[in-house]
Design an enzyme around this catalytic site. Structure first.
Site, short mmCIF file in Angstrom:
data_model
loop_
_atom_site.label_atom_id
_atom_site.label_comp_id
_atom_site.label_asym_id
_atom_site.label_seq_id
_atom_site.Cartn_x
_atom_site.Cartn_y
_atom_site.Cartn_z
N GLU A 115 31.23 11.92 -1.49
CA GLU A 115 31.92 11.88 -0.19
C GLU A 115 30.96 12.35 0.88
O GLU A 115 30.71 13.55 1.02
CB GLU A 115 33.14 12.81 -0.23
CG GLU A 115 34.14 12.46 -1.31
CD GLU A 115 35.20 13.55 -1.49
OE1 GLU A 115 36.20 13.26 -2.17
OE2 GLU A 115 35.04 14.66 -0.97
N ARG A 138 30.25 20.65 -5.22
CA ARG A 138 30.47 20.68 -3.77
C ARG A 138 29.30 21.14 -2.91
O ARG A 138 29.40 21.15 -1.70
CB ARG A 138 31.69 21.56 -3.48
CG ARG A 138 32.98 21.00 -4.06
CD ARG A 138 34.12 22.01 -4.02
NE ARG A 138 34.44 22.48 -2.69
CZ ARG A 138 35.23 21.83 -1.83
NH1 ARG A 138 35.79 20.69 -2.18
NH2 ARG A 138 35.46 22.31 -0.63
N ASP A 170 0.84 -1.19 0.00
CA ASP A 170 0.00 0.00 0.00
C ASP A 170 0.88 1.24 0.00
O ASP A 170 1.57 1.52 0.97
CB ASP A 170 -0.89 -0.04 1.25
CG ASP A 170 -1.76 1.20 1.38
OD1 ASP A 170 -1.67 2.07 0.50
OD2 ASP A 170 -2.52 1.28 2.36
N GLU A 222 37.07 14.11 10.02
CA GLU A 222 36.91 15.35 9.27
C GLU A 222 37.37 16.57 10.07
O GLU A 222 37.86 16.44 11.18
CB GLU A 222 35.46 15.49 8.81
CG GLU A 222 35.23 15.04 7.37
CD GLU A 222 36.07 15.83 6.38
OE1 GLU A 222 36.35 17.01 6.66
OE2 GLU A 222 36.43 15.27 5.33
N HIS A 264 30.19 16.10 -1.31
CA HIS A 264 30.79 16.48 -2.58
C HIS A 264 30.60 15.32 -3.55
O HIS A 264 30.85 14.17 -3.18
CB HIS A 264 32.28 16.76 -2.42
CG HIS A 264 32.56 17.83 -1.40
ND1 HIS A 264 33.80 18.02 -0.84
CD2 HIS A 264 31.76 18.76 -0.84
CE1 HIS A 264 33.75 19.04 0.01
NE2 HIS A 264 32.51 19.49 0.03
N GLU A 291 29.88 13.19 4.51
CA GLU A 291 30.36 13.49 5.86
C GLU A 291 29.21 13.31 6.84
O GLU A 291 28.05 13.45 6.47
CB GLU A 291 30.87 14.93 5.93
CG GLU A 291 32.08 15.17 5.05
CD GLU A 291 32.42 16.63 4.89
OE1 GLU A 291 33.60 16.94 4.70
OE2 GLU A 291 31.50 17.48 4.93
N GLU A 313 34.11 17.94 -9.46
CA GLU A 313 33.55 17.75 -8.13
C GLU A 313 32.55 18.86 -7.85
O GLU A 313 32.91 20.03 -7.83
CB GLU A 313 34.69 17.80 -7.09
CG GLU A 313 34.25 17.66 -5.66
CD GLU A 313 35.37 17.99 -4.65
OE1 GLU A 313 36.39 18.57 -5.06
OE2 GLU A 313 35.20 17.65 -3.48
N GLU A 327 34.22 10.84 7.72
CA GLU A 327 33.89 10.63 6.31
C GLU A 327 34.47 9.29 5.90
O GLU A 327 35.60 8.95 6.23
CB GLU A 327 34.51 11.76 5.48
CG GLU A 327 34.38 11.58 3.98
CD GLU A 327 34.96 12.76 3.20
OE1 GLU A 327 34.73 13.93 3.61
OE2 GLU A 327 35.66 12.53 2.22
N ARG A 337 38.87 25.76 -2.46
CA ARG A 337 37.86 25.05 -1.66
C ARG A 337 36.59 25.87 -1.45
O ARG A 337 35.65 25.39 -0.83
CB ARG A 337 38.43 24.65 -0.30
CG ARG A 337 39.70 23.83 -0.39
CD ARG A 337 39.41 22.34 -0.46
NE ARG A 337 40.59 21.64 -0.98
CZ ARG A 337 40.66 20.34 -1.18
NH1 ARG A 337 39.63 19.57 -0.92
NH2 ARG A 337 41.74 19.79 -1.67
#
Lengths: 460, 70
Positions: A136, A338, A57, A189, A245, A138, A336, A196, A316
């Site tokens: 990745e 982020r 259901d 981290e 990321h 975290e 990547e 991570e 970064r």
């Protein structure tokens, strides 16, 4: 050929079930918000379930269906069969399979996020591309789910400072591997109690399933040790939040089509268009990749999470980062993205990122110049001059941007598109009335909060 | 008074929160000339930081709602 593989997989599942004395099989699927749903069948039902699926259901599942059309079928994908290592193994073992959700007539149900991802991957496949992803995720360990008491700083857990988290990570990695999920590395981290574990990249569908499994495993192992693991994007103010990321690349067969020998970034034209697509459509896909009110507490300057739309190689603070090329590692050329956080729905998140990238490729978007400076500390005027846009600042802005997006609507399909928006507007309203209702109560409180911000420290 | 009537009679509204107010101020030649560039820009920068700080607080409501489920 595909049918044969499916037949073989079915045989394999039946044989494994017998060999390992499996009694229960959990059928896993995902609602539109990325919450894992599960029901169990006994091994006696297994063969039938593999053949025709199991009815259930669907009316009480978020974003699924109205009450009058509640009958749904969960069709197990036999290639996703694994044992659950934390359940009894010797006798009456428990296994799981991911399911596709079908309507009673057998056609795919458009409210199933796994179907949405499959549909988007098909679009890429029609162009000759396979999407590979490496996310990745975290997360934080806390003493319990009631608050944000760290394991590796102060209080109750002083007696076992670092060891516990290391044991937790070790067992998490081993459990993932037992479930067929490759792990590259795991580490502590930046923030206290933040960790991570990175999975080895795979095709996007396998990885979306793996993200769901990963979240279960991390929480399950924490539970076993009497602590709590959370993927909440920003549980504690003043320290980094938890991101996801997402490294991504397109392959044609065995060849990574993001790689180019003679480019200074070793990026092909195609890769550059893909990045440009991600950047241009970032604001409208953010509601999917950062889907909670709390997600936007993470997307603020200064905590390694992006708020501005730029790309770079070492930066970064950039939204898109291109990891540096190492000779001989053509296959590892990737971009990547982020901004996503680990509390997203991975099926939908991979879908919208792919849609944005493919749009860039199909429309041949021009890639802006990279920005290698820290965008967080760039004056507003310079950002404006250099055409660096911003991500939405809160959930409602993100939802309104998504609402106006043809790209997202086409990518998700009307069913999920409208259900999602409805659900998220309700979430926002609920938050807004709670917080502006006159009794704002901050989580941090006291000293932390005062240290965190004081008007006199701002530029005068 | 109904919204439509307020509109008809030309009754405007004040900004609803700090960031709206700051954005309106930012576009104002009158305020800029009145305060001078130094205070004008410092004030805006300071108030944007205040707003950002407010906007990004993690509330008890969020912890109650999200921590046990995510």
């Amino acid at each position: 050929m595909v049918t044969k593989t499916r037949e073989e997989s079915k045989e394999y599942v039946l044989q494994m079930a017998k060999e390992h004395d499996v009694k229960f099989i959990r059928l896993w699927f995902t609602d539109i918000l990325g919450m894992l749903k599960s029901f169990a069948i006994t091994v006696e039902e297994l063969e039938d379930a593999l053949e025709g699926g199991m009815g259930f259901d669907g009316s009480s599942i978020e974003g699924f269906v109205r009450i009058e059309e509640s009958d749904m079928i969960a069709m197990p994908d036999p290639t996703t069969f694994t044992l659950l290592p934390w359940r009894p193994k010797e006798h009456h073992a428990v296994a799981k399979m991911f399911c596709d959700i079908l309507r009673p007539g057998g056609e795919p149900f458009e409210g199933d996020p796994r179907y949405v991802l499959n549909r988007n991957l098909k679009r890429a496949a029609d162009l000759g591309y396979t999407l590979y992803v490496g996310p990745e995720l975290e997360y934080f360990y806390f003493k319990d789910s009631e608050g944000t008491e760290f394991l590796d700083r102060g209080g109750y857990f002083d007696m076992t400072p670092l060891d516990l988290a290391m044991d937790l990570r070790r067992e998490t990695v081993l459990t993932l591997e037992e479930m067929g999920i490759g792990v590259e590395y795991s580490h502590h981290e930046v923030a206290q109690s933040q960790h991570e574990v990175d999975m080895r990249y795979t095709d996007a569908l396998t990885m979306a399933d793996s993200v769901m499994t990963y979240r279960v495993v991390v929480k399950q192992i924490a539970l076993k040790y009497g602590v709590y693991a959370t993927f909440m994007p920003k549980p504690v103010i003043g320290i980094n939040g938890s991101g996801m990321h997402v490294h991504q690349s397109l392959f044609k067969g065995e060849r990574n089509v993001f790689f180019a020998e003679n480019d200074s970034y070793h990026l092909s034209k195609l890769a550059k268009c893909y990045i440009a697509g991600l950047m241009k459509h970032a604001p409208e896909i953010t509601a999917i990749t950062s889907q909670w009110v709390n997600s936007y507490k993470r997307l603020v300057p200064g905590y390694e999470a992006p708020t501005y739309i730029s790309w770079g190689t070492r930066n970064r603070s950039a939204l898109v980062r291109v990891p540096e090329y190492k000779p001989g590692k053509e296959k590892a050329t990737r971009v990547e993205f982020r901004s996503p956080d680990p509390a997203c729905n991975p099926y939908l998140a991979f879908s919208v990122m792919l849609a944005a990238g493919l749009e860039g490729i199909e429309r041949q978007y021009e890639l802006p110049e990279p920005v290698e400076e820290d965008v967080f500390h760039m004056p507003e005027a310079e950002r404006t001059n250099r055409g660096i846009g911003t991500l939405p600042g809160n959930l409602i802005e993100a939802i309104e941007l998504m609402e106006g997006s043809e790209l997202v609507r086409k990518c998700l399909g009307d069913h999920i598109f409208f259900s999602f928006i409805r659900n998220k507007k309700a979430e926002w309203d609920n938050y807004r009335t709670q917080v502006t209702g006159g009794c704002i109560s901050y989580a941090g409180g006291g000293e932390e909060e005062q240290r965190d911000w004081h008007p006199s420290r701002e530029p005068y | 008074m109904p919204e439509a009537e307020r509109k008809n009679r030309g009754i405007g509204t004040l900004p609803g929160n700090l960031i709206e107010a700051i954005e309106l101020m930012e576009g104002s030649e009158l305020v800029r000339k009145c305060l001078g560039d130094h205070i004008f820009f410092s004030f805006i920068r300071n108030k944007k930081a205040e707003w950002d700080n407010y906007r990004t607080q993690v509330t008890a409501y969020e912890l109650k709602r999200y921590l046990p489920t995510l």
